[in-house]
Design a protein around this motif. Structure first.
Motif, PDB file in Angstrom:
ATOM      1  N   ASN A 146       0.835  -1.204   0.000  1.00 25.56           N
ATOM      2  CA  ASN A 146       0.000   0.000   0.000  1.00 25.56           C
ATOM      3  C   ASN A 146       0.866   1.250   0.000  1.00 25.56           C
ATOM      4  N   GLY A 147       1.140   1.774  -1.201  1.00 28.59           N
ATOM      5  CA  GLY A 147       1.782   3.080  -1.315  1.00 28.59           C
ATOM      6  C   GLY A 147       0.697   4.094  -1.632  1.00 28.59           C
ATOM      7  N   HIS A 148      -0.206   4.331  -0.685  1.00 31.48           N
ATOM      8  CA  HIS A 148      -1.460   5.018  -0.993  1.00 31.48           C
ATOM      9  C   HIS A 148      -1.274   6.457  -1.450  1.00 31.48           C
ATOM     10  N   PHE A 149      -0.099   7.039  -1.238  1.00 31.10           N
ATOM     11  CA  PHE A 149       0.112   8.432  -1.651  1.00 31.10           C
ATOM     12  C   PHE A 149      -0.045   8.590  -3.160  1.00 31.10           C
ATOM     13  N   ALA A 150       0.339   7.564  -3.915  1.00 29.75           N
ATOM     14  CA  ALA A 150       0.203   7.628  -5.371  1.00 29.75           C
ATOM     15  C   ALA A 150      -1.258   7.601  -5.804  1.00 29.75           C
ATOM     16  N   MET A 151      -2.158   7.247  -4.886  1.00 28.69           N
ATOM     17  CA  MET A 151      -3.582   7.191  -5.199  1.00 28.69           C
ATOM     18  C   MET A 151      -4.309   8.473  -4.817  1.00 28.69           C
ATOM     19  N   LEU A 152      -3.599   9.435  -4.218  1.00 25.07           N
ATOM     20  CA  LEU A 152      -4.234  10.699  -3.852  1.00 25.07           C
ATOM     21  C   LEU A 152      -4.565  11.492  -5.112  1.00 25.07           C
ATOM     22  N   PRO A 153      -5.618  12.311  -5.070  1.00 21.34           N
ATOM     23  CA  PRO A 153      -6.057  13.019  -6.280  1.00 21.34           C
ATOM     24  C   PRO A 153      -4.976  13.854  -6.953  1.00 21.34           C
ATOM     25  N   CYS A 154      -4.182  14.603  -6.184  1.00 20.38           N
ATOM     26  CA  CYS A 154      -3.160  15.442  -6.809  1.00 20.38           C
ATOM     27  C   CYS A 154      -2.017  14.605  -7.387  1.00 20.38           C
ATOM     28  N   SER A 155      -1.675  13.495  -6.734  1.00 24.14           N
ATOM     29  CA  SER A 155      -0.649  12.609  -7.289  1.00 24.14           C
ATOM     30  C   SER A 155      -1.126  12.008  -8.608  1.00 24.14           C
ATOM     31  N   ARG A 156      -2.381  11.594  -8.640  1.00 18.59           N
ATOM     32  CA  ARG A 156      -2.938  11.030  -9.873  1.00 18.59           C
ATOM     33  C   ARG A 156      -2.976  12.074 -10.988  1.00 18.59           C
ATOM     34  N   GLU A 157      -3.339  13.306 -10.635  1.00 11.48           N
ATOM     35  CA  GLU A 157      -3.396  14.366 -11.642  1.00 11.48           C
ATOM     36  C   GLU A 157      -1.996  14.671 -12.173  1.00 11.48           C
ATOM     37  N   PHE A 158      -1.010  14.709 -11.276  1.00 14.52           N
ATOM     38  CA  PHE A 158       0.371  14.940 -11.707  1.00 14.52           C
ATOM     39  C   PHE A 158       0.800  13.843 -12.683  1.00 14.52           C
ATOM     40  N   SER A 159       0.531  12.584 -12.333  1.00 12.91           N
ATOM     41  CA  SER A 159       0.908  11.466 -13.205  1.00 12.91           C
ATOM     42  C   SER A 159       0.216  11.571 -14.561  1.00 12.91           C
ATOM     43  N   ARG A 160      -1.068  11.915 -14.529  1.00  8.51           N
ATOM     44  CA  ARG A 160      -1.818  12.025 -15.786  1.00  8.51           C
ATOM     45  C   ARG A 160      -1.264  13.139 -16.659  1.00  8.51           C
ATOM     46  N   ARG A 161      -0.980  14.276 -16.056  1.00  8.93           N
ATOM     47  CA  ARG A 161      -0.468  15.411 -16.829  1.00  8.93           C
ATOM     48  C   ARG A 161       0.931  15.133 -17.365  1.00  8.93           C
ATOM     49  N   LEU A 162       1.769  14.487 -16.559  1.00 11.13           N
ATOM     50  CA  LEU A 162       3.123  14.206 -17.021  1.00 11.13           C
ATOM     51  C   LEU A 162       3.095  13.303 -18.250  1.00 11.13           C
ATOM     52  N   SER A 163       2.247  12.281 -18.198  1.00 14.35           N
ATOM     53  CA  SER A 163       2.193  11.350 -19.326  1.00 14.35           C
ATOM     54  C   SER A 163       1.526  11.963 -20.552  1.00 14.35           C
ATOM     55  N   SER A 164       0.786  13.073 -20.364  1.00 13.88           N
ATOM     56  CA  SER A 164       0.074  13.682 -21.489  1.00 13.88           C
ATOM     57  C   SER A 164       0.905  14.727 -22.231  1.00 13.88           C
ATOM     58  N   VAL A 165       2.017  15.190 -21.612  1.00 15.32           N
ATOM     59  CA  VAL A 165       2.870  16.170 -22.288  1.00 15.32           C
ATOM     60  C   VAL A 165       3.529  15.500 -23.483  1.00 15.32           C
ATOM     61  N   ARG A 166       3.500  16.144 -24.619  1.00 11.95           N
ATOM     62  CA  ARG A 166       3.940  15.513 -25.860  1.00 11.95           C
ATOM     63  C   ARG A 166       5.438  15.584 -26.097  1.00 11.95           C
ATOM     64  N   GLU A 167       6.185  15.833 -25.064  1.00 20.27           N
ATOM     65  CA  GLU A 167       7.647  15.833 -25.183  1.00 20.27           C
ATOM     66  C   GLU A 167       8.249  15.099 -24.005  1.00 20.27           C
ATOM     67  N   HIS A 168       9.476  14.663 -24.189  1.00 20.26           N
ATOM     68  CA  HIS A 168      10.177  13.902 -23.159  1.00 20.26           C
ATOM     69  C   HIS A 168      10.674  14.856 -22.085  1.00 20.26           C
ATOM     70  N   PRO A 169      10.516  14.546 -20.772  1.00 17.16           N
ATOM     71  CA  PRO A 169      11.078  15.427 -19.743  1.00 17.16           C
ATOM     72  C   PRO A 169      12.590  15.571 -19.901  1.00 17.16           C
ATOM     73  N   ALA A 170      13.072  16.798 -19.725  1.00 22.79           N
ATOM     74  CA  ALA A 170      14.520  17.042 -19.786  1.00 22.79           C
ATOM     75  C   ALA A 170      15.178  16.727 -18.456  1.00 22.79           C
ATOM     76  N   PHE A 171      14.417  16.846 -17.367  1.00 16.78           N
ATOM     77  CA  PHE A 171      14.944  16.523 -16.038  1.00 16.78           C
ATOM     78  C   PHE A 171      13.790  16.262 -15.092  1.00 16.78           C
ATOM     79  N   LEU A 172      14.121  15.585 -13.981  1.00 19.04           N
ATOM     80  CA  LEU A 172      13.165  15.286 -12.919  1.00 19.04           C
ATOM     81  C   LEU A 172      13.773  15.675 -11.586  1.00 19.04           C
ATOM     82  N   GLU A 173      12.949  16.083 -10.643  1.00 20.96           N
ATOM     83  CA  GLU A 173      13.426  16.433  -9.298  1.00 20.96           C
ATOM     84  C   GLU A 173      12.473  15.897  -8.237  1.00 20.96           C
ATOM     85  N   ILE A 174      13.056  15.459  -7.124  1.00 14.27           N
ATOM     86  CA  ILE A 174      12.284  15.079  -5.945  1.00 14.27           C
ATOM     87  C   ILE A 174      12.881  15.787  -4.737  1.00 14.27           C
ATOM     88  N   LEU A 175      12.043  16.424  -3.953  1.00 13.89           N
ATOM     89  CA  LEU A 175      12.419  16.985  -2.659  1.00 13.89           C
ATOM     90  C   LEU A 175      11.597  16.228  -1.626  1.00 13.89           C
TER      91      LEU A 175
END
Length: 303
Positions: free
Chosen positions: A111-140
């Motif tokens: 159960n990594g339930h944070f990935a199921m939160l609405p904003c996490s899901r929206e972030f994932s959906r938007r990232l996959s919908s951008v029509r270009e490859h990410p140039a970089f990623l960051e986690i804080l």
């Protein structure tokens, strides 16, 4: 069903109590400490001190027992009782659980339930919908939220993506780890408190987690577990440059309800024997390995 563990296990007990019309809680499996006895009494459930005491017919156990209590998880799987296990899990513990579940033809979900939160899901959906490859990623993130942040990011970029550590260096208050995920540069900055551990949820943690993906056209950001999700357009690509909140930040009460509902969704998913990509062994092992390797690199950097 039952709950194992009386610390974070209380979150499961509370969620199940809220959904009494859907789930029946058979009891709490815990050591018999004063806290566990009180928790069982508070939620009006039976208290069990060993797996052997559990009655037959348990459909699922929500296990929040930590690494020291992990033998309980293996004992449950040996009894062919499906388990929804709280994160994080080291690669060795995860491997043991997956093997035990396979041997006994039962289910084991993390159960990594944070990935199921609405904003996490929206972030994932938007990232996959951008029509270009990410140039970089960051986690804080913090040492406590790292697994959740990696889980969100892995689901966003395509499940069990290749992950490699490049370097690590100390810092105060954040240590830095450079890595690659699916060939993309990934910078992780971690607030670590090994010498003076901070209690979970304490205000001394400066963040829960923040995740960003940079594109030629702009920056997509998830600024906390409760949002907001924002898009900031690149000045060079859009005139004038724009910034917008895609999904607003949840209030503390809204976030509490969202986390409860995410836990209930994870329970439902496990009970229904559904096997989404994020519960496949390959994916679980990828996230666990990345979490473990970042932790090791951070520890070495801090020495």
């Amino acid at each position: 069903m039952a709950v194992a563990g009386a610390n974070y296990g209380r979150a499961y007990l509370s969620a199940l109590a809220h959904a009494r019309d859907r789930f029946e809680t058979a009891g709490l499996l815990a050591t018999g400490s004063i806290g566990s006895v009180r928790a069982a009494a508070e939620f009006g459930v039976a208290h069990y001190r060993s797996v052997k005491e559990l009655p037959d017919g348990i459909e699922l156990v929500c296990a929040a027992v930590g690494s020291r209590g992990f033998p309980v998880v293996l004992d449950l799987l040996r009894r062919r009782i499906p388990v929804l296990c709280e994160h994080p899990l080291s690669p060795s513990l995860l491997d043991a659980a997956l093997k035990e579940a396979a041997t006994n033809a039962t289910r084991f979900h993390v159960n990594g339930h944070f990935a199921m939160l609405p904003c996490s899901r929206e972030f994932s959906r938007r990232l996959s919908s951008v029509r270009e490859h990410p140039a970089f990623l960051e986690i804080l993130a913090t040492e406590r939220s790292l697994y959740a942040a990696l889980d969100v990011l892995f689901q966003s970029v395509g499940q069990a993506a290749p992950f490699e550590i490049i370097s690590a260096r100390p810092g105060d208050p954040f240590e830095s780890v450079e890595a690659t995920l699916a060939g993309m540069p990934l910078l992780l900055r971690l607030q670590c408190t090994r010498e003076n551990p901070i209690p979970d949820g304490d205000a001394a943690y400066l963040v829960d987690y923040r995740i960003s993906a940079g594109f030629r056209s702009g920056l997509l950001s998830l600024l906390s577990m409760g949002g907001p999700v924002s898009w900031t357009a690149n000045y060079a690509c859009v005139q004038p440059a724009t910034a917008s909140d895609i999904k607003k930040q949840a209030s503390p009460e809204e976030l509490r309800v969202q986390r409860r509902d995410a836990n209930l969704a994870a329970i439902e998913q496990t009970l229904n024997n559904s096997a989404p990509p994020e519960q496949q062994a390959e994916y679980l092992c990828a996230v666990s390995s990345a979490w473990h390797r970042v932790g090791e690199a951070s520890v070495l950097a801090g020495k």
